[in-house]
Write an enzyme that holds these catalytic residues in place. Structure first.
Site, mmCIF file in Angstrom:
data_model
loop_
_atom_site.group_PDB
_atom_site.id
_atom_site.type_symbol
_atom_site.label_atom_id
_atom_site.label_comp_id
_atom_site.label_asym_id
_atom_site.label_seq_id
_atom_site.Cartn_x
_atom_site.Cartn_y
_atom_site.Cartn_z
ATOM 1 C CG ASP A 35 0.449 -25.079 19.509
ATOM 2 O OD1 ASP A 35 0.623 -25.015 20.741
ATOM 3 O OD2 ASP A 35 0.340 -26.157 18.895
ATOM 4 C CG ASP A 69 9.154 -26.227 16.181
ATOM 5 O OD1 ASP A 69 9.431 -25.681 17.272
ATOM 6 O OD2 ASP A 69 9.544 -27.372 15.888
ATOM 7 N N PRO A 95 -3.855 -24.347 24.552
ATOM 8 C CG PRO A 95 -5.619 -25.018 25.932
ATOM 9 C CD PRO A 95 -4.121 -25.102 25.795
ATOM 10 N N GLY A 96 -4.564 -21.690 24.745
ATOM 11 C CA GLY A 96 -4.748 -20.249 24.789
ATOM 12 C C GLY A 96 -5.133 -19.663 26.129
ATOM 13 N N GLY A 97 -5.129 -20.453 27.180
ATOM 14 C CA GLY A 97 -5.513 -19.942 28.495
ATOM 15 C C GLY A 97 -4.606 -18.825 28.982
ATOM 16 C CB CYS A 150 1.745 -28.158 34.085
ATOM 17 S SG CYS A 150 1.690 -29.185 32.598
ATOM 18 C CB ALA A 179 0.237 -19.868 22.519
#
Length: 448
Positions: free
Chosen positions: A281, A308, A260-262, A380, A258
C-alpha cells in the site's frame, strides 16, 4: 439519551459531511463512539444521517416550492433531515419531528429561524409533496426521484439501459446490512453464529458466499468473536475476490493496493496460513492496518510493505509471483449505499483520471507474474470506463495475457450466472451486495 439529542447529533454529522467533506461512515462512527447511545438511538441516528444524504436531491425537490430566498446551510440541512423523517419514517409522528426541528432551530439560531423552519415544514405538511410527473424528461425524473446526479443516471442508462439503471438507483437508497467473513481456520459458520448469539448478536448464513454471515441484529465488530479473529467485517461482493484468485498453499502472491487488508487476509486464510503474500500500500498508516488485521486473525504468511504498486518493479524481479491481485483505487460508485455522499462528489473527470491510474498499475505489475499465472483485477465501482474498458485496453497492449474463461467455476453458484467473458459485474440489486467488478486474466505459457 433523548431523541432530541439524537437529532442534534444527526445535524452535527450532516454539517461535518457537507462542510468538511468528511466520509459519512467515519463521521457517524466517531459520533457513536464519543456519545453514550443506546442501540435504538444508534439506529435512529444512522437512519436519519444516511437517509438524509441518500435522498438529498429528492428532498430539495420537495422543499423548493416552499423555500423563498437564501437560507443558511445548516438550516437547509435541518429542513432536509426533518422532511426525511416526515416522508420516509412512518413510525415517527410529524408533530414530534416538527417540535424537535423548531427546538433545534431556536438553540442553533434564533426565534426568526425557528419560525421559518416551522412555517416551511407546516406548509409542506398542509400542501403535500410536489409530483415527479412535473419532470418531463424520463432520465431527469429518475435522477430526482432516486436522488442521483443527472449526469450519472444518463451515463448509466447509456451503459446498462434504463431498467437496469432504475433498479440500481433504487437499490442504492436502501441501507446496507452488515456482513462478515468467517475465519474457517478457527471456526465454522455455525459455531460463529452460536457464539455471536451468546453476545446478543443475531446472524444468519450468507446466501451469497458459503463462509459469510449476515447480521440481522447488532454489530459483530463489537464482540469478542471479532477480537478473537473468528470473523472479519467484509461485504459479500468483496469476499468473491479470493475465490476468483484462488491461491494455493505453495503460491507467492502479490496484493497491490491491499489496505485495509480484508482481501489480503481472506487469501491468507484460504492458503491455510502457508505460502507467502506480499501486500503493498502506498500509505504507511494503511500498511499498519494490514498488519493489525493479520495479527488479530493469527496470520503469519503476510508481508506488508509501503510501496506504490506502480513502482513494484523496483523491488521485485520479473515473473516473481504465481498470482497477482490488483484491487485498484476507483470511484467507489458500487458502494453508494455505504457512502452515499460519493454520488454527489464524483464527476466524469474523476472517473477518467482513476481509469488512467488503474491502467498504469496493471502495466506496472504485469511483468511480475509468472507464465501460466493468474492476475485478478477488481474494483468496487460499476462504471465501465474503470472496468471492462480498462481490461480491454490492457489486453490490447499485452498479447501475453488472455481472459480466464474458468472464473465462473471458482465462484459461488449465487453469482456464477453474472460472469461473462472472464469478468463478473455485480450491480447493487443483483444479490443486494455492493456493486463490484472482477476480471481474471491468465499469462500465456507454462508455469515453471
Amino acid at each position: 439519551m433523548s431523541k432530541k439529542n439524537v437529532r442534534n447529533l444527526a445535524l452535527d454529522v450532516l454539517i461535518d459531511i457537507e462542510k468538511k467533506r468528511a466520509y459519512s461512515n467515519l463521521s457517524l462512527h466517531h459520533v457513536i463512539e464519543t456519545n453514550e447511545l443506546s442501540a435504538q438511538d444508534v439506529a435512529l441516528l444512522t437512519e436519519i444521517v444516511y437517509g438524509t444524504i441518500q435522498r438529498r436531491d429528492t428532498l430539495d425537490y420537495y422543499l423548493q416550492p416552499f423555500v423563498k430566498g437564501k437560507i443558511e446551510p445548516w438550516v437547509r440541512l435541518l429542513l432536509r433531515m426533518s422532511l426525511y423523517q416526515m416522508v420516509f419514517l412512518d413510525r415517527i409522528p410529524d408533530r414530534a419531528v416538527l417540535f424537535e426541528a423548531v427546538e433545534i432551530a431556536k438553540r442553533r439560531g434564533h426565534r426568526g429561524i425557528a419560525s421559518l423552519v416551522n412555517g416551511i415544514l407546516r406548509s409542506v405538511q398542509r400542501q403535500g409533496l410536489r409530483s415527479f410527473d412535473d419532470i418531463e424528461d424520463e432520465s431527469e425524473r429518475l435522477a430526482i426521484a432516486t436522488s442521483h446526479p443527472f449526469w450519472l443516471v444518463r451515463r448509466w442508462i447509456e451503459q446498462f439501459g434504463f431498467d437496469e439503471t432504475k433498479q440500481m438507483c433504487e437499490a442504492n437508497n436502501f441501507p446496507p446490512e452488515q456482513t462478515a467473513r468467517v475465519n474457517v481456520m478457527r471456526a465454522t459458520v455455525g459455531e460463529v453464529i452460536d457464539r455471536l448469539k451468546e453476545e446478543g448478536i443475531e446472524a444468519i448464513p450468507s446466501s451469497v458466499v458459503p463462509i459469510g454471515i449476515k447480521m440481522t441484529k447488532g454489530n459483530a465488530a463489537k464482540t469478542s468473536v471479532f477480537q478473537e479473529g473468528l470473523v472479519t467485517i467484509q461485504d459479500e461482493s468483496s469476499m468473491l475476490v479470493a475465490y476468483a484468485l484462488s491461491p494455493t498453499e505453495t503460491d507467492v502472491v502479490l496484493d497491490c493496493c491491499a489496505a485495509p487488508g480484508g482481501k489480503t487476509t481472506h487469501m491468507a486464510e484460504r492458503m491455510n496460513n502457508k505460502g507467502r503474500i506480499v501486500a503493498l500500500d502506498i500509505h504507511d498508516h494503511k500498511v499498519k492496518l494490514i498488519e493489525q488485521q493479520a495479527k488479530r486473525l493469527g496470520l503469519s504468511n503476510i508481508e506488508a510493505k509501503q510501496l506504490d504498486s506502480r513502482q513494484a518493479h523496483t523491488q521485485f524481479a520479473p515473473e516473481t509471483f504465481d498470482r497477482i491481485l490488483v484491487d485498484a483505487p476507483c470511484s467507489g460508485l458500487g458502494v453508494i449505499r455505504r457512502k452515499p455522499e460519493i454520488k454527489y462528489e464524483k464527476n466524469e473527470k474523476d472517473i477518467a483520471q482513476l481509469a488512467a491510474i488503474q491502467r498504469n498499475i496493471l502495466r506496472a505489475v504485469a511483468p511480475l507474474l509468472k507464465r501460466g499465472g493468474t492476475l485478478v483485477y477488481s474494483t468496487c465501482t460499476v462504471d465501465r470506463e474503470e472496468n471492462e474498458q480498462v481490461i480491454a485496453q490492457f489486453l490490447d497492449e499485452h498479447p501475453e495475457y488472455d481472459r480466464d474463461e474458468t472464473l465462473a467455476s471458482r465462484l459461488p453458484s449465487s453469482v456464477a450466472s453474472y460472469v461473462h467473458d472472464g469478468m463478473l459485474q455485480l450491480l447493487p440489486h443483483h444479490v443486494f451486495s455492493d456493486g463490484f467488478f472482477i476480471a481474471t486474466l491468465k499469462k500465456k505459457g507454462e508455469m515453471t
